[in-house]
Write a protein that holds these residues in place. Structure first.
Motif, PDB file in Angstrom:
ATOM      1  N   MET A 212       0.831  -1.204   0.000  1.00 33.85           N
ATOM      2  CA  MET A 212       0.000   0.000   0.000  1.00 33.85           C
ATOM      3  C   MET A 212       0.865   1.252   0.000  1.00 33.85           C
ATOM      4  SD  MET A 212      -3.221   0.895   2.436  1.00 33.85           S
ATOM      5  CE  MET A 212      -4.125   2.436   2.199  1.00 33.85           C
ATOM      6  N   TRP A 213       1.952   1.242   0.763  1.00 34.64           N
ATOM      7  CA  TRP A 213       2.865   2.376   0.743  1.00 34.64           C
ATOM      8  C   TRP A 213       3.500   2.538  -0.635  1.00 34.64           C
ATOM      9  CZ3 TRP A 213       2.842   6.152   4.033  1.00 34.64           C
ATOM     10  CH2 TRP A 213       2.412   5.937   5.335  1.00 34.64           C
ATOM     11  N   VAL A 214       3.840   1.425  -1.275  1.00 37.29           N
ATOM     12  CA  VAL A 214       4.366   1.479  -2.645  1.00 37.29           C
ATOM     13  C   VAL A 214       3.342   2.106  -3.585  1.00 37.29           C
ATOM     14  CG1 VAL A 214       5.114   0.075  -4.608  1.00 37.29           C
ATOM     15  CG2 VAL A 214       5.895  -0.501  -2.297  1.00 37.29           C
ATOM     16  N   LEU A 215       2.088   1.710  -3.404  1.00 37.08           N
ATOM     17  CA  LEU A 215       1.015   2.223  -4.258  1.00 37.08           C
ATOM     18  C   LEU A 215       0.836   3.725  -4.086  1.00 37.08           C
ATOM     19  CD1 LEU A 215      -1.186   1.037  -6.213  1.00 37.08           C
ATOM     20  CD2 LEU A 215      -2.738   1.159  -4.286  1.00 37.08           C
ATOM     21  N   LEU A 216       0.891   4.195  -2.846  1.00 33.15           N
ATOM     22  CA  LEU A 216       0.740   5.629  -2.602  1.00 33.15           C
ATOM     23  C   LEU A 216       1.868   6.419  -3.252  1.00 33.15           C
ATOM     24  CD1 LEU A 216      -0.390   5.544   1.145  1.00 33.15           C
ATOM     25  CD2 LEU A 216      -1.781   6.146  -0.843  1.00 33.15           C
ATOM     26  N   ALA A 217       3.096   5.889  -3.192  1.00 31.72           N
ATOM     27  CA  ALA A 217       4.221   6.550  -3.847  1.00 31.72           C
ATOM     28  C   ALA A 217       4.047   6.553  -5.362  1.00 31.72           C
ATOM     29  CB  ALA A 217       5.529   5.860  -3.452  1.00 31.72           C
ATOM     30  N   TRP A 218       3.556   5.451  -5.888  1.00 30.29           N
ATOM     31  CA  TRP A 218       3.310   5.336  -7.332  1.00 30.29           C
ATOM     32  C   TRP A 218       2.246   6.349  -7.764  1.00 30.29           C
ATOM     33  CZ3 TRP A 218       2.145  -0.066  -9.928  1.00 30.29           C
ATOM     34  CH2 TRP A 218       2.195   0.077 -11.324  1.00 30.29           C
ATOM     35  N   ARG A 219       1.203   6.490  -6.964  1.00 31.24           N
ATOM     36  CA  ARG A 219       0.144   7.444  -7.300  1.00 31.24           C
ATOM     37  C   ARG A 219       0.696   8.872  -7.331  1.00 31.24           C
ATOM     38  NH1 ARG A 219      -3.224  10.673  -4.218  1.00 31.24           N
ATOM     39  NH2 ARG A 219      -5.210  11.224  -5.211  1.00 31.24           N
ATOM     40  N   ARG A 220       1.527   9.213  -6.355  1.00 36.45           N
ATOM     41  CA  ARG A 220       2.120  10.550  -6.346  1.00 36.45           C
ATOM     42  C   ARG A 220       2.959  10.791  -7.595  1.00 36.45           C
ATOM     43  NH1 ARG A 220       2.831   9.525  -0.755  1.00 36.45           N
ATOM     44  NH2 ARG A 220       4.963   8.810  -1.144  1.00 36.45           N
ATOM     45  N   ASN A 221       3.690   9.777  -8.011  1.00 40.73           N
ATOM     46  CA  ASN A 221       4.512   9.895  -9.213  1.00 40.73           C
ATOM     47  C   ASN A 221       3.651  10.117 -10.452  1.00 40.73           C
ATOM     48  OD1 ASN A 221       7.190   9.625 -10.586  1.00 40.73           O
ATOM     49  ND2 ASN A 221       6.182   7.843 -11.519  1.00 40.73           N
ATOM     50  N   ILE A 222       2.540   9.391 -10.559  1.00 43.69           N
ATOM     51  CA  ILE A 222       1.629   9.556 -11.699  1.00 43.69           C
ATOM     52  C   ILE A 222       1.067  10.976 -11.730  1.00 43.69           C
ATOM     53  CG2 ILE A 222      -0.599   8.852 -12.666  1.00 43.69           C
ATOM     54  CD1 ILE A 222      -0.005   6.014 -11.649  1.00 43.69           C
ATOM     55  N   LEU A 223       0.671  11.486 -10.571  1.00 42.08           N
ATOM     56  CA  LEU A 223       0.113  12.837 -10.500  1.00 42.08           C
ATOM     57  C   LEU A 223       1.177  13.879 -10.832  1.00 42.08           C
ATOM     58  CD1 LEU A 223      -2.121  12.559  -7.297  1.00 42.08           C
ATOM     59  CD2 LEU A 223      -2.831  12.406  -9.691  1.00 42.08           C
ATOM     60  N   ASP A 224       2.402  13.668 -10.386  1.00 41.52           N
ATOM     61  CA  ASP A 224       3.488  14.607 -10.676  1.00 41.52           C
ATOM     62  C   ASP A 224       3.781  14.692 -12.166  1.00 41.52           C
ATOM     63  OD1 ASP A 224       3.732  15.169  -8.011  1.00 41.52           O
ATOM     64  OD2 ASP A 224       5.427  13.815  -7.666  1.00 41.52           O
ATOM     65  N   GLU A 225       3.547  13.588 -12.878  1.00 41.41           N
ATOM     66  CA  GLU A 225       3.797  13.556 -14.320  1.00 41.41           C
ATOM     67  C   GLU A 225       2.599  14.014 -15.133  1.00 41.41           C
ATOM     68  OE1 GLU A 225       5.058   9.621 -15.215  1.00 41.41           O
ATOM     69  OE2 GLU A 225       7.063   9.868 -14.328  1.00 41.41           O
ATOM     70  N   GLY A 226       1.555  14.500 -14.453  1.00 40.71           N
ATOM     71  CA  GLY A 226       0.387  15.027 -15.152  1.00 40.71           C
ATOM     72  C   GLY A 226      -0.692  14.003 -15.428  1.00 40.71           C
ATOM     73  N   GLY A 227      -0.533  12.778 -14.911  1.00 37.02           N
ATOM     74  CA  GLY A 227      -1.554  11.750 -15.107  1.00 37.02           C
ATOM     75  C   GLY A 227      -2.604  11.800 -14.014  1.00 37.02           C
ATOM     76  N   THR A 228      -3.506  10.851 -14.027  1.00 34.65           N
ATOM     77  CA  THR A 228      -4.548  10.775 -13.010  1.00 34.65           C
ATOM     78  C   THR A 228      -5.001   9.339 -12.841  1.00 34.65           C
ATOM     79  OG1 THR A 228      -6.701  11.645 -12.305  1.00 34.65           O
ATOM     80  CG2 THR A 228      -6.432  11.151 -14.652  1.00 34.65           C
ATOM     81  N   VAL A 229      -5.531   9.029 -11.666  1.00 36.33           N
ATOM     82  CA  VAL A 229      -6.041   7.679 -11.409  1.00 36.33           C
ATOM     83  C   VAL A 229      -7.490   7.717 -10.930  1.00 36.33           C
ATOM     84  CG1 VAL A 229      -3.783   6.673 -10.904  1.00 36.33           C
ATOM     85  CG2 VAL A 229      -5.111   7.703  -9.054  1.00 36.33           C
ATOM     86  N   PHE A 230      -8.006   8.913 -10.580  1.00 34.81           N
ATOM     87  CA  PHE A 230      -9.384   9.076 -10.110  1.00 34.81           C
ATOM     88  C   PHE A 230      -9.682   8.211  -8.885  1.00 34.81           C
ATOM     89  CE2 PHE A 230      -9.614  10.255 -14.621  1.00 34.81           C
ATOM     90  CZ  PHE A 230     -10.223  11.506 -14.524  1.00 34.81           C
ATOM     91  N   VAL A 231      -8.686   7.958  -8.071  1.00 29.71           N
ATOM     92  CA  VAL A 231      -8.854   7.191  -6.837  1.00 29.71           C
ATOM     93  C   VAL A 231      -8.168   7.988  -5.730  1.00 29.71           C
ATOM     94  CG1 VAL A 231      -8.460   5.007  -5.656  1.00 29.71           C
ATOM     95  CG2 VAL A 231      -8.897   5.019  -8.107  1.00 29.71           C
ATOM     96  N   GLY A 232      -8.943   8.780  -4.988  1.00 33.60           N
ATOM     97  CA  GLY A 232      -8.357   9.708  -4.033  1.00 33.60           C
ATOM     98  C   GLY A 232      -7.737   9.056  -2.820  1.00 33.60           C
ATOM     99  N   ALA A 233      -8.251   7.894  -2.395  1.00 31.86           N
ATOM    100  CA  ALA A 233      -7.729   7.199  -1.214  1.00 31.86           C
ATOM    101  C   ALA A 233      -7.109   5.881  -1.654  1.00 31.86           C
ATOM    102  CB  ALA A 233      -8.841   6.959  -0.203  1.00 31.86           C
ATOM    103  N   ALA A 234      -6.216   5.986  -2.617  1.00 33.05           N
ATOM    104  CA  ALA A 234      -5.638   4.781  -3.211  1.00 33.05           C
ATOM    105  C   ALA A 234      -5.233   3.777  -2.133  1.00 33.05           C
ATOM    106  CB  ALA A 234      -4.422   5.156  -4.055  1.00 33.05           C
TER     107      ALA A 234
END
Length: 464
Positions: free
Chosen positions: A42-64
């Motif tokens: 889960m911690w890996v996933l949260l870091a991955w989500r931050r990276n996606i957002l930093d690159e201009g992407g989105t996942v539409f899952v606020g509480a990943a």
């Protein structure tokens, strides 16, 4: 040994606990490792989500990996859940062992219903029905679009893109079901939600009936301690998908009973003189499967345990129950087609809408990890730890069938997020894995499950 009612013999309990259910050290270690691995991932996933957002992407899952937002909000109403949780921890495990079977079943439903409502009533009566009031949900369409059900069916596929997102993702069954409740006088989102959660919690006693049929009553009583008390109750009270879970479980239970009554299970040769034995249960199971297919396009995956029971019947050449089940399963499709809705056309339209919607913007790799983690949170650490445990063939039909359906759902790529709701129909069958937990560990394991559910309710702001 099958216990027919009342208090199971002490000797039988000791044999189960000391011999048949002895866990080795490596299996316990593996079971404890899985929840810890889920936390790390889960911690890996949260870091991955931050990276996606930093690159201009989105996942539409606020509480990943979950839909919603993380927050800490302990409302006064949660005191009711705390008190009920303590009461369950003290009294429920011994009650499960002592209650007669015909009292355990309604007791299981009441416990599941009570815990579900306690976890979800923290915002008051209106909070219970708030998710159904969303413009994106089925009730909005049932109230504002459906005037003639037959006209709705005829035009459903053609008008699919004009409907809210949840309606686009499903056959017309959920909308018609809620519209029927409105016609029956059950108006208001909270009233509809109470009916839905009452139906959804029927999955608990139905699971116990299936386990008793395919394994034995002792195993069913072990499962009864945990079924209906997973953290997934956060979404059970606020999602039509929980009703799909109850229907899927009812279908599998009916086919399990058909297999037993026809002599295809437990080797009851006496049933061979009556080729129609179990026919009524087979028809009921098939009919429920057909109805489920018009509630969710994922029905085929949720019904794998049902299909395995059908395979058992076929292997023992119980062709009458098999034929009756298949005939009953086809009836809803034929009737809906006659009314103007063809299931395959609806599925095609939904897949096209899915790929044109937010799914096209969600990175597939992220959700390959996110989806299993969301499910792990939903079932709770105890069920997750129990999955690798050794179990009998009858239990594997239920647990293994659910795992097989999950694997296909994950590989299909048609579930990118929100699986804590979408995959609810898998949860009751996965809970059967808790039958491998020794009796002396039950109270502690139940405490872990209850605390997990309460913690999720306090920390997660979910849209459902």
């Amino acid at each position: 040994m099958r216990v027919t009612g009342g208090t199971p013999p002490t000797g039988d309990t000791q044999v189960d606990d000391c011999e048949r259910r002895r866990w080795s050290a490596w299996r316990v270690g593996l079971g404890l490792t899985l929840p810890l691995a889920a936390v790390v991932l889960m911690w890996v996933l949260l870091a991955w989500r931050r990276n996606i957002l930093d690159e201009g992407g989105t996942v539409f899952v606020g509480a990943a990996p979950l839909m919603g937002r993380w927050r800490l909000d302990f409302k006064p109403e949660f005191v009711v859940a705390v008190v009920l949780g303590l009461a369950l921890l003290v009294w429920w495990p011994p009650l499960v062992r002592r209650l007669a079977w015909n009292r355990l079943l309604p007791g299981s439903w009441l416990v599941s219903l009570g815990w579900t409502l306690a976890i979800n009533m923290h915002g008051g009566w209106r909070r219970l029905g708030a998710p159904l009031d969303s413009r994106q949900d089925y009730l909005y369409t049932a109230r504002n679009t459906v005037t003639d059900p037959f006209d709705f069916l005829r035009t459903f596929t053609r008008e699919l893109r004009t409907y809210p997102i949840h309606v686009q993702g499903h056959p017309p069954g959920p909308v018609l079901g809620l519209e029927a409740l409105e016609r029956l006088g059950i108006s208001g989102a909270s009233g509809s939600a109470l009916v839905l959660v009452g139906i959804a919690c029927l999955a608990s006693p139905l699971v116990l009936i299936a386990v008793r049929a395919l394994v034995d009553e002792s195993e069913a009583r072990r499962v009864a301690v945990f079924v209906g008390l997973t953290p997934s109750v956060i979404w059970v009270a606020t999602s039509v998908d929980a009703v799909f879970a109850a229907v899927a479980v009812a279908s599998g239970t009916a086919l399990a009973l058909a297999a037993v009554r026809s002599g295809a299970w437990h080797g009851d040769d006496r049933a061979r003189s009556n080729p129609w034995a179990g026919g009524a249960m087979a028809m009921l199971g098939g009919l429920l499967a057909g109805l489920l297919a018009h509630g969710t396009y994922g029905a085929a995956l949720f019904l794998v345990p049902t299909a395995l029971c059908l395979v058992v019947l076929a292997r023992h050449r119980r062709w009458a129950p098999v034929g009756l089940a298949l005939f009953a399963a086809a009836l809803p499709t034929l009737l809906m087609a006659g009314a103007g809705f063809w299931l395959l056309d609806g599925l095609r339209g939904t897949v096209e809408a899915y790929h044109d919607g937010v799914a096209s913007q969600r990175p597939a790799g992220f959700f390959r990890l996110s989806n299993p983690l969301a499910l792990a949170i939903s079932i709770g650490p105890v069920v997750l730890a129990a999955l690798p445990g050794k179990r009998r063939v009858g239990a594997w039909i239920l647990v293994g069938g659910a795992l097989a359906g999950l694997a296909v759902a994950e590989m299909s790529g048609l579930s990118k997020g929100e699986v804590e709701r979408i995959w609810l129909p898998f949860v009751p069958w996965l809970t059967v894995a808790t039958g491998a937990i020794p009796l002396r560990w039950q109270r502690g394991a139940l405490g872990v499950q209850l605390v997990s559910g309460l913690a999720m309710a306090v920390m997660l702001g979910s849209p459902w």
